[in-house]
Design a protein around this motif. Structure first.
Motif, PDB file in Angstrom:
ATOM      1  N   ALA A   6     -17.976  -5.508   5.001  1.00 20.17           N
ATOM      2  CA  ALA A   6     -18.039  -4.490   6.067  1.00 20.17           C
ATOM      3  C   ALA A   6     -16.854  -4.585   7.026  1.00 20.17           C
ATOM      4  CB  ALA A   6     -19.360  -4.609   6.811  1.00 20.17           C
ATOM      5  N   ALA A   7     -15.663  -4.656   6.468  1.00 21.12           N
ATOM      6  CA  ALA A   7     -14.455  -4.762   7.295  1.00 21.12           C
ATOM      7  C   ALA A   7     -13.314  -4.024   6.585  1.00 21.12           C
ATOM      8  CB  ALA A   7     -14.082  -6.237   7.479  1.00 21.12           C
ATOM      9  N   PRO A   8     -12.313  -3.580   7.350  1.00 21.06           N
ATOM     10  CA  PRO A   8     -11.165  -2.949   6.686  1.00 21.06           C
ATOM     11  C   PRO A   8     -10.480  -3.957   5.768  1.00 21.06           C
ATOM     12  CG  PRO A   8     -11.032  -2.740   9.088  1.00 21.06           C
ATOM     13  CD  PRO A   8     -12.154  -3.669   8.802  1.00 21.06           C
ATOM     14  N   VAL A   9      -9.976  -3.476   4.643  1.00 16.42           N
ATOM     15  CA  VAL A   9      -9.385  -4.373   3.635  1.00 16.42           C
ATOM     16  C   VAL A   9      -7.870  -4.431   3.825  1.00 16.42           C
ATOM     17  CG1 VAL A   9      -9.129  -4.784   1.143  1.00 16.42           C
ATOM     18  CG2 VAL A   9     -11.203  -3.689   2.024  1.00 16.42           C
ATOM     19  N   VAL A  10      -7.327  -5.630   3.641  1.00 14.53           N
ATOM     20  CA  VAL A  10      -5.873  -5.803   3.653  1.00 14.53           C
ATOM     21  C   VAL A  10      -5.460  -6.480   2.358  1.00 14.53           C
ATOM     22  CG1 VAL A  10      -3.975  -7.108   4.715  1.00 14.53           C
ATOM     23  CG2 VAL A  10      -5.543  -5.822   6.150  1.00 14.53           C
ATOM     24  N   THR A  11      -4.423  -5.956   1.720  1.00 17.81           N
ATOM     25  CA  THR A  11      -3.929  -6.588   0.501  1.00 17.81           C
ATOM     26  C   THR A  11      -2.402  -6.662   0.540  1.00 17.81           C
ATOM     27  OG1 THR A  11      -4.119  -6.637  -1.904  1.00 17.81           O
ATOM     28  CG2 THR A  11      -3.831  -4.456  -0.900  1.00 17.81           C
ATOM     29  N   PHE A  12      -1.814  -7.302  -0.475  1.00 15.77           N
ATOM     30  CA  PHE A  12      -0.358  -7.515  -0.452  1.00 15.77           C
ATOM     31  C   PHE A  12       0.238  -7.245  -1.823  1.00 15.77           C
ATOM     32  CE2 PHE A  12      -2.533 -11.660  -0.573  1.00 15.77           C
ATOM     33  CZ  PHE A  12      -3.352 -11.542   0.542  1.00 15.77           C
ATOM     34  N   CYS A  13      -0.234  -6.196  -2.449  1.00 18.03           N
ATOM     35  CA  CYS A  13       0.258  -5.790  -3.763  1.00 18.03           C
ATOM     36  C   CYS A  13       0.169  -4.264  -3.831  1.00 18.03           C
ATOM     37  CB  CYS A  13      -0.609  -6.417  -4.850  1.00 18.03           C
ATOM     38  SG  CYS A  13      -0.344  -5.687  -6.479  1.00 18.03           S
ATOM     39  N   PRO A  14       1.243  -3.576  -4.204  1.00 16.05           N
ATOM     40  CA  PRO A  14       1.177  -2.112  -4.223  1.00 16.05           C
ATOM     41  C   PRO A  14       0.183  -1.565  -5.242  1.00 16.05           C
ATOM     42  CG  PRO A  14       3.246  -2.896  -5.178  1.00 16.05           C
ATOM     43  CD  PRO A  14       2.565  -4.080  -4.579  1.00 16.05           C
ATOM     44  N   ILE A  15       0.032  -2.279  -6.372  1.00 17.06           N
ATOM     45  CA  ILE A  15      -0.911  -1.802  -7.403  1.00 17.06           C
ATOM     46  C   ILE A  15      -2.344  -1.920  -6.872  1.00 17.06           C
ATOM     47  CG2 ILE A  15      -1.781  -2.187  -9.761  1.00 17.06           C
ATOM     48  CD1 ILE A  15       1.065  -1.428 -10.014  1.00 17.06           C
ATOM     49  N   CYS A  16      -2.672  -3.088  -6.291  1.00 18.53           N
ATOM     50  CA  CYS A  16      -4.011  -3.279  -5.714  1.00 18.53           C
ATOM     51  C   CYS A  16      -4.250  -2.263  -4.603  1.00 18.53           C
ATOM     52  CB  CYS A  16      -4.170  -4.686  -5.137  1.00 18.53           C
ATOM     53  SG  CYS A  16      -4.069  -6.014  -6.333  1.00 18.53           S
TER      54      CYS A  16
END
Lengths: 314, 100
Positions: free
Chosen positions: A281-291
């Protein structure tokens, strides 16, 4: 599912003709640097090597929308003939399907990464003629010969330009240059992901917002064991984050790697990972353009690490 | 009926597959694989061990379902590297198709 050999032959033909899997000349879609201010190369500076991945996402999205309609239909078999079209024609068709808003959004992430690196005092430069697609998709799909030939070309070109240090922006290119190039071309570049170069005099208060939840890409989490890097950046900035159970070395795949041969399989795996992340229940952060592109497709509130950090350091 | 070829595992060394005989078929890889699909990748590893080359070629499309996510390799108790084995089989199948 498409016949993998048809997809491999098409991608390999594109890479041979245009040095990227889309059949679009890099000069047409690698344009982010024109709005990024100038770059001066000083002795010892690292080359910012985007691997054309963020720039490519709008093209990947356009391709996938087309493949999703085709998969399982009686037209799917005709895909094998598309490699006989000139790459320029294939590329023009793809470019026409690609949204300007998507290009602006993903180019913007590269601008932010540049700004953050400058703010951190990292010694780096950029030159579009030294920035290539790494060939990773050919490797992943099993076209070993195609991958090695392309990697040798990239390695040779970078060496001709005297490049010895490289800063990368995505896990696929990082893995290719750090692990595969040394094995298959003998390359000896010093390769660092951009987040390992970020150092700020941070505002101590954080951003006062609820924590974000992190999605680790498989390549950073397992293959390269670099999951701590983004967490270090967030900790230093007092930006709060939470982890889901399947994170770091045991992160769950978002499904992105299946996209080129089966968009339907991608959707199935994506739905499972999206469920795991939604539970936080939180905004998602990622570090891959495909993901990033894939999780957006699942309707999650998701952004790139660089966007979050860039907003905080604006 | 399938013909078996005891030299098949050695043949795959040229495609970067050098650990299939380490596997003792515990099934950890199949249990953790996100595909949840017909004992994948354990079944493929078993085919390599016994040299059931034709079976692999008949079911070759399944190899491209693999996400190359690395969970099987991460959890393999025998360091048999199932993920790399699947990737090596893709290389083998692509090379066979190009030779044909």
């Amino acid at each position: 599912m498409f016949n993998p050999q048809d997809i491999i032959d098409l991608l390999a033909a594109n890479v041979r003709q245009t040095r990227n899997p889309f059949g679009v000349p890099a000069s047409k879609f690698n344009t982010w640097w024109k709005d990024a201010g100038g770059f001066t190369r000083r002795p010892g500076d690292a080359l910012l090597f985007t691997g054309l991945m963020y720039q490519a996402i709008p093209y990947i999205e356009a391709t996938t929308r087309y493949l999703e309609r085709l998969e399982g239909s009686s037209w799917a078999g005709y895909l094998r003939y598309s490699r006989f079209l000139p790459a320029s024609l294939r590329g023009r068709g793809l470019a026409a399907l690609t949204s300007a808003a998507g290009k602006k959004k993903f180019n913007g992430i590269l601008h932010t990464i540049c700004r953050l690196l400058k703010k951190s005092g990292a010694g780096f430069f950029y030159h579009p003629e030294m920035d290539f697609y790494s060939g990773i998709l050919l490797y992943d799909l099993g076209d070993q010969d195609g991958f090695i030939k392309h990697a040798q070309f990239v390695d040779k070109t970078l060496k001709l330009h005297g490049v010895s240090k490289i800063i990368t922006v995505d896990p696929h290119t990082t893995y290719a240059l750090k692990e595969l190039y040394p094995k298959y071309t003998g390359a000896t570049f010093e390769v660092q992901p951009y987040f390992s170069q970020l150092q700020f005099q941070a505002p101590a208060a954080g951003n006062g917002k609820p924590p974000v939840v992190l999605h680790d890409p498989c390549l950073y989490g397992r293959y390269l064991q670099l999951s701590e890097g983004p967490r270090r950046v967030l900790k230093n900035l007092n930006l709060e984050y939470v982890d889901v159970r399947n994170c770091g070395e045991f992160t769950s795949c978002c499904g992105g790697p299946a996209e080129s041969v089966s968009p339907a399989l991608n959707r199935e795996i994506l739905a499972r990972r999206a469920g795991e992340l939604k539970a936080a229940a939180a905004p998602v952060v990622t570090f891959c353009p495909i993901c990033l592109a894939n999780l957006l497709k699942a309707g999650l509130p998701v952004e790139d690490l660089a966007s979050l950090v860039g907003r905080h350091m604006a | 009926m399938a013909l078996v070829n005891p030299d098949f595992a050695a043949e795959l060394k040229a495609y970067g597959v050098d650990t299939p005989l380490e596997c003792f078929n515990c099934g950890t890889c199949a249990a953790i694989c996100p595909l949840l699909f017909e004992h994948f990748p354990r079944k493929m590893i078993r085919y390599v061990q016994v040299g059931a080359k034709e079976k692999i070629l008949q079911q070759a499309e399944d190899l491209w379902r693999c996400l190359h996510c690395g969970l099987c390799t991460q959890t393999c108790p025998r360091q048999a590297n199932p993920g790399e084995l699947i990737l090596g089989l893709r290389r083998y199948v692509v090379a066979q198709a190009r030779r044909a």
